[in-house]
Design a protein around this motif. Sequence first.
Motif, PDB file in Angstrom:
ATOM      1  N   ILE A 251       0.910  -1.421   0.126  1.00  0.00           N
ATOM      2  CA  ILE A 251       0.117  -0.074  -0.135  1.00  0.00           C
ATOM      3  C   ILE A 251       0.822   1.235  -0.027  1.00  0.00           C
ATOM      4  CG2 ILE A 251      -1.768   1.358   1.433  1.00  0.00           C
ATOM      5  CD1 ILE A 251      -2.614  -1.216   2.503  1.00  0.00           C
ATOM      6  N   ALA A 252       1.981   1.291   0.738  1.00  0.00           N
ATOM      7  CA  ALA A 252       2.706   2.549   0.904  1.00  0.00           C
ATOM      8  C   ALA A 252       3.466   2.785  -0.290  1.00  0.00           C
ATOM      9  CB  ALA A 252       3.790   2.343   2.191  1.00  0.00           C
ATOM     10  N   ASP A 253       4.104   1.700  -1.134  1.00  0.00           N
ATOM     11  CA  ASP A 253       4.566   1.748  -2.206  1.00  0.00           C
ATOM     12  C   ASP A 253       3.734   2.328  -3.417  1.00  0.00           C
ATOM     13  OD1 ASP A 253       6.962   0.680  -1.066  1.00  0.00           O
ATOM     14  OD2 ASP A 253       6.712  -1.004  -1.906  1.00  0.00           O
ATOM     15  N   THR A 254       2.459   1.879  -3.331  1.00  0.00           N
ATOM     16  CA  THR A 254       1.498   2.222  -4.342  1.00  0.00           C
ATOM     17  C   THR A 254       1.081   3.702  -4.170  1.00  0.00           C
ATOM     18  OG1 THR A 254       0.415  -0.002  -4.268  1.00  0.00           O
ATOM     19  CG2 THR A 254      -0.781   1.899  -5.350  1.00  0.00           C
ATOM     20  N   LEU A 255       1.021   4.100  -2.855  1.00  0.00           N
ATOM     21  CA  LEU A 255       0.650   5.493  -2.489  1.00  0.00           C
ATOM     22  C   LEU A 255       1.816   6.509  -2.464  1.00  0.00           C
ATOM     23  CD1 LEU A 255      -2.164   4.999   0.153  1.00  0.00           C
ATOM     24  CD2 LEU A 255      -2.512   5.504  -2.088  1.00  0.00           C
ATOM     25  N   LYS A 256       2.830   5.832  -2.739  1.00  0.00           N
ATOM     26  CA  LYS A 256       4.237   6.790  -2.785  1.00  0.00           C
ATOM     27  C   LYS A 256       4.517   7.473  -1.425  1.00  0.00           C
ATOM     28  CE  LYS A 256       3.930   7.372  -7.664  1.00  0.00           C
ATOM     29  NZ  LYS A 256       4.670   6.028  -7.803  1.00  0.00           N
ATOM     30  N   VAL A 257       4.322   6.659  -0.361  1.00  0.00           N
ATOM     31  CA  VAL A 257       4.582   7.304   0.933  1.00  0.00           C
ATOM     32  C   VAL A 257       5.589   6.078   1.861  1.00  0.00           C
ATOM     33  CG1 VAL A 257       2.418   8.231   1.197  1.00  0.00           C
ATOM     34  CG2 VAL A 257       2.669   6.087   1.962  1.00  0.00           C
ATOM     35  N   LYS A 258       6.119   6.624   2.813  1.00  0.00           N
ATOM     36  CA  LYS A 258       7.047   5.910   3.471  1.00  0.00           C
ATOM     37  C   LYS A 258       6.434   4.827   4.022  1.00  0.00           C
ATOM     38  CE  LYS A 258      10.640   6.015   7.085  1.00  0.00           C
ATOM     39  NZ  LYS A 258      11.389   6.991   8.012  1.00  0.00           N
ATOM     40  N   ARG A 259       7.136   3.412   3.997  1.00  0.00           N
ATOM     41  CA  ARG A 259       6.750   2.398   4.631  1.00  0.00           C
ATOM     42  C   ARG A 259       6.597   2.213   6.247  1.00  0.00           C
ATOM     43  NH1 ARG A 259       9.601  -2.820   1.615  1.00  0.00           N
ATOM     44  NH2 ARG A 259       8.633  -2.585  -0.620  1.00  0.00           N
ATOM     45  N   PRO A 260       5.659   1.620   6.693  1.00  0.00           N
ATOM     46  CA  PRO A 260       5.460   1.528   8.115  1.00  0.00           C
ATOM     47  C   PRO A 260       7.052   1.016   8.629  1.00  0.00           C
ATOM     48  CG  PRO A 260       3.455   1.071   7.339  1.00  0.00           C
ATOM     49  CD  PRO A 260       4.552   0.971   6.290  1.00  0.00           C
ATOM     50  N   TYR A 322      -3.786  -5.936  -7.416  1.00  0.00           N
ATOM     51  CA  TYR A 322      -5.132  -5.188  -7.359  1.00  0.00           C
ATOM     52  C   TYR A 322      -4.994  -3.898  -6.659  1.00  0.00           C
ATOM     53  CZ  TYR A 322      -9.787  -4.399  -6.180  1.00  0.00           C
ATOM     54  OH  TYR A 322     -11.058  -3.783  -6.211  1.00  0.00           O
ATOM     55  N   ILE A 323      -4.164  -3.917  -5.499  1.00  0.00           N
ATOM     56  CA  ILE A 323      -3.869  -2.608  -5.067  1.00  0.00           C
ATOM     57  C   ILE A 323      -3.389  -1.685  -5.841  1.00  0.00           C
ATOM     58  CG2 ILE A 323      -2.480  -1.601  -2.988  1.00  0.00           C
ATOM     59  CD1 ILE A 323      -3.227  -3.928  -1.518  1.00  0.00           C
ATOM     60  N   ARG A 324      -2.107  -2.319  -6.520  1.00  0.00           N
ATOM     61  CA  ARG A 324      -1.296  -1.307  -7.543  1.00  0.00           C
ATOM     62  C   ARG A 324      -2.204  -0.853  -8.435  1.00  0.00           C
ATOM     63  NH1 ARG A 324       3.188  -4.991  -5.906  1.00  0.00           N
ATOM     64  NH2 ARG A 324       2.248  -6.657  -7.511  1.00  0.00           N
ATOM     65  N   ASP A 325      -3.027  -1.569  -9.025  1.00  0.00           N
ATOM     66  CA  ASP A 325      -3.985  -1.467 -10.194  1.00  0.00           C
ATOM     67  C   ASP A 325      -4.983  -0.356  -9.749  1.00  0.00           C
ATOM     68  OD1 ASP A 325      -2.581  -2.673 -11.850  1.00  0.00           O
ATOM     69  OD2 ASP A 325      -4.115  -4.448 -11.824  1.00  0.00           O
ATOM     70  N   ASN A 326      -5.520  -0.103  -8.522  1.00  0.00           N
ATOM     71  CA  ASN A 326      -6.719   0.622  -8.098  1.00  0.00           C
ATOM     72  C   ASN A 326      -6.659   1.617  -7.192  1.00  0.00           C
ATOM     73  OD1 ASN A 326      -9.477  -0.882  -9.115  1.00  0.00           O
ATOM     74  ND2 ASN A 326      -7.692  -2.678  -8.795  1.00  0.00           N
ATOM     75  N   PHE A 327      -5.403   1.747  -6.569  1.00  0.00           N
ATOM     76  CA  PHE A 327      -5.286   2.646  -5.391  1.00  0.00           C
ATOM     77  C   PHE A 327      -3.942   3.362  -5.650  1.00  0.00           C
ATOM     78  CE2 PHE A 327      -7.306  -0.768  -3.667  1.00  0.00           C
ATOM     79  CZ  PHE A 327      -8.735  -0.088  -3.002  1.00  0.00           C
ATOM     80  N   SER A 328      -3.344   3.452  -6.666  1.00  0.00           N
ATOM     81  CA  SER A 328      -2.186   4.081  -7.265  1.00  0.00           C
ATOM     82  C   SER A 328      -2.618   5.748  -7.333  1.00  0.00           C
ATOM     83  CB  SER A 328      -1.464   3.741  -8.207  1.00  0.00           C
ATOM     84  OG  SER A 328      -2.330   3.912  -9.348  1.00  0.00           O
ATOM     85  N   VAL A 329      -1.265   6.488  -6.900  1.00  0.00           N
ATOM     86  CA  VAL A 329      -1.599   7.967  -7.150  1.00  0.00           C
ATOM     87  C   VAL A 329      -1.473   8.245  -8.604  1.00  0.00           C
ATOM     88  CG1 VAL A 329      -0.599  10.169  -6.509  1.00  0.00           C
ATOM     89  CG2 VAL A 329      -0.469   8.125  -4.841  1.00  0.00           C
TER      90      VAL A 329
END
Length: 330
Positions: A251-260, A322-329
């Motif tokens: 999720i973090a990589d897809t949203l381009k934010v820092k990983r937990p 699915y996350i990369r395809d549907n939640f990317s910035v």
Amino acid sequence: MILVTGGTGLVGAHLLLHLIKNGANVRAIYRDEKGIQKTKSLFQHYNKLASFDTIEWVQADIIDIPSLENAFVGITQVYHCAALISFEPKDENKLRKINIEGTANIVNFCLSNEVQKLCYVSSIAALGDLAAHETITSEETEWNPEKYHSDYAISKYGAEMEIWRGQQEGLKIIIVNPGVILGTGFEEQGSGQLIKRVGEGLKFYTYGKTAFVAVDDVVRIMIQLMESAICNERFIIISDNITFKDLFDTIADTLKVKRPSIEAKPFLLELYWRFSWLTHLFSNKPNNVSKNTVRSFLNQTTFSNQKIKKTLQTSFLDVHQYIRDNFSVR
């Protein structure tokens, strides 16, 4: 005609999208106009607004018997998706009222209106408890009343008992037990909150795991089962068993934010839910982390999807893709 309860929730809204796409005549229950707007926004997201207008909406509530009378006129199939999801102890009575009593009402209306088939959306929370010699939870794993279960799990298990009662009285039924469902359009509910929290900079992760599945797979399989001769069966609907660390990283990589980056050890989580409860008690702020939520983040249960894969000869979407395809910035 097909009736969908919970048509303004994640599963119900996506189910409506797929049913309309397949040319079905559909009626959906709603409680208020605000809920309908969420479903309409989902159709708009997929450029299907014209299809949305073909849905027949009926204002009703599954715990209000008189309001259900009109909803069931001329219905041949029912998808029962409506439910309350909560892990707050204060919601125990509401969970039993909506999930158990509400499901009993749906079953009774199906029987009295000679509905041909009912599909009930349950949860992996309602599955059984592993015995000492078992390692994987399946549809055959037996529920142990001596073990701890959340109020939510008990309410979904109780709802399943109502479905099986309907089956014993002559109703053809299907029960599906999805894992944590990932889907677009409902960011403030369920898995949408997980994605939102990671996007806001969540710092902690755990190596606990659970089963995840894309909402597209859930509704596709529900429709396939309802259109088949298969009945009086339950099926676990999951793509894979994934650790929360693995999920959060994707999720973090897809949203381009820092990983937990900080592992939340069990003792830290125990302190956190107690602190959250005390804050809620003395400030009236929402309790964002309950004891049951902590338990879920530390869970190590593995669930099997072999029955549905063999029955329908089906496969599942990869959750990470699915996350990369549907939640990317964008």
